[in-house]
Design an enzyme around this catalytic site. Structure first.
Site, PDB file in Angstrom:
ATOM      1  N   LYS A   1      -5.195 -10.965  -1.273  1.00  0.00           N
ATOM      2  CA  LYS A   1      -5.283 -10.056  -0.144  1.00  0.00           C
ATOM      3  C   LYS A   1      -6.775  -9.780   0.107  1.00  0.00           C
ATOM      4  CE  LYS A   1      -1.056  -7.634  -1.652  1.00  0.00           C
ATOM      5  NZ  LYS A   1      -0.530  -6.371  -2.224  1.00  0.00           N
TER       6      LYS A   1
ATOM      7  N   ASP B   1       0.527  -1.470  -7.346  1.00  0.00           N
ATOM      8  CA  ASP B   1      -0.435  -0.453  -7.755  1.00  0.00           C
ATOM      9  C   ASP B   1      -0.837   0.439  -6.587  1.00  0.00           C
ATOM     10  OD1 ASP B   1      -0.912  -1.127 -10.584  1.00  0.00           O
ATOM     11  OD2 ASP B   1      -1.573  -3.041  -9.753  1.00  0.00           O
TER      12      ASP B   1
ATOM     13  N   ASP C   1      -1.075   0.635  -0.085  1.00  0.00           N
ATOM     14  CA  ASP C   1      -1.977   1.781  -0.237  1.00  0.00           C
ATOM     15  C   ASP C   1      -3.426   1.456   0.042  1.00  0.00           C
ATOM     16  OD1 ASP C   1      -3.548   1.875  -3.314  1.00  0.00           O
ATOM     17  OD2 ASP C   1      -2.183   0.253  -2.783  1.00  0.00           O
TER      18      ASP C   1
ATOM     19  N   ASP D   1       3.882  -3.501  -2.130  1.00  0.00           N
ATOM     20  CA  ASP D   1       2.774  -3.577  -3.074  1.00  0.00           C
ATOM     21  C   ASP D   1       3.160  -2.780  -4.321  1.00  0.00           C
ATOM     22  OD1 ASP D   1      -0.008  -3.928  -3.946  1.00  0.00           O
ATOM     23  OD2 ASP D   1      -0.194  -1.795  -3.513  1.00  0.00           O
TER      24      ASP D   1
ATOM     25  N   THR E   1       2.214  -8.398  -5.086  1.00  0.00           N
ATOM     26  CA  THR E   1       1.137  -7.709  -5.787  1.00  0.00           C
ATOM     27  C   THR E   1       0.004  -8.646  -6.167  1.00  0.00           C
ATOM     28  OG1 THR E   1       0.619  -6.442  -7.804  1.00  0.00           O
ATOM     29  CG2 THR E   1       2.447  -8.013  -7.938  1.00  0.00           C
ATOM     30  N   SER E   2      -1.198  -8.084  -6.270  1.00  0.00           N
ATOM     31  CA  SER E   2      -2.346  -8.858  -6.737  1.00  0.00           C
ATOM     32  C   SER E   2      -2.389  -8.941  -8.258  1.00  0.00           C
ATOM     33  CB  SER E   2      -3.648  -8.248  -6.209  1.00  0.00           C
ATOM     34  OG  SER E   2      -3.721  -8.374  -4.801  1.00  0.00           O
TER      35      SER E   2
END
Length: 221
Positions: free
Chosen positions: A142, A17, A167, A15, A110-111
């Site tokens: 996600k 962020d 995270d 991931d 990642t989003s």
């Protein structure tokens, strides 16, 4: 002190962020603006924004809101976050962690969209992996496992051969749903029962195994 039971993997799925990049300052700025415009408590909103694509978070917070408005606000937020990099810094240990992965199989999942991912990784001084699975490349955000499964497939490994670094609650759930082991990074992750947890990436040591046997992760207690 390192964990007595290191994890072995063929590939890592990362991931961005909160895991590699600390972008909390920017995220907080724009979500506070959005929350106030909707008449929502900004502090409560900030508890649930991490890990998802923005439009998916908006839908969860305001389930009766038209999808078109969420998508429009998602575009507004992406435009501003991509150009506002004030306060974007690497997570402690991330530069050495990424340097240790050079030449080893790993992907960013990642989003963020492609532009935001490149902007934030650049602002943090971190190299981009060859494989990027960004928001444009998945149909579902996600906690759906699609992104992690796509990352594993593009690297050429089975889900069970991969370890996820995450995270957020939704990211940990996505990794688990993909059938992967999950290392939680930072304070948000600790509450969501990852397979292992580290305070930051300075607590991770990567050992490349001989030939094509993958890598071993040594995690500090």
């Amino acid at each position: 002190m390192e964990s007595p039971m290191p994890l072995t993997a063929r590939a890592l799925l990362l991931d961005m962020d909160g895991t590699l990049v600390n972008s909390d300052a920017v995220v907080e700025r724009y979500w506070r603006i959005w929350a106030a415009e909707q008449g929502l408590d900004p502090d409560a909103v900030l508890q649930v924004v991490h890990g998802r694509q923005a439009h998916a978070t908006m839908a969860a917070l305001l389930p009766d809101r038209p999808v078109e408005r969420n998508l429009a606000d998602n575009r507004w937020m992406l435009e501003r976050e991509t150009t506002d990099l004030d306060g974007v810094v690497p997570i402690t240990g991330a530069p050495a962690f990424m340097a240790a992965l050079d030449g080893l199989p790993h992907a960013l999942v990642t989003s963020a969209d492609d532009g935001l991912a490149r902007a934030r990784m650049g602002a943090a001084g971190l190299p981009l992996p060859a494989v990027l699975v960004t928001a444009e490349r998945v149909g579902v955000s996600k906690p759906d496992p699609e992104g992690f499964l796509k990352g594993a497939a593009e690297l050429g490994f089975a889900p069970g051969d991969c370890v996820v670094f995450e995270d957020s609650e939704v990211g940990i759930a996505a990794g688990r749903a993909a059938g992967m082991r999950v290392v939680g990074v930072g304070p948000r992750a600790a509450a969501h029962a990852p397979d292992a947890h580290v305070t930051d990436l300075a607590q991770v040591r990567i050992e490349a195994l001989p030939g094509e046997d993958g890598l071993r992760l040594h995690l500090a207690d």
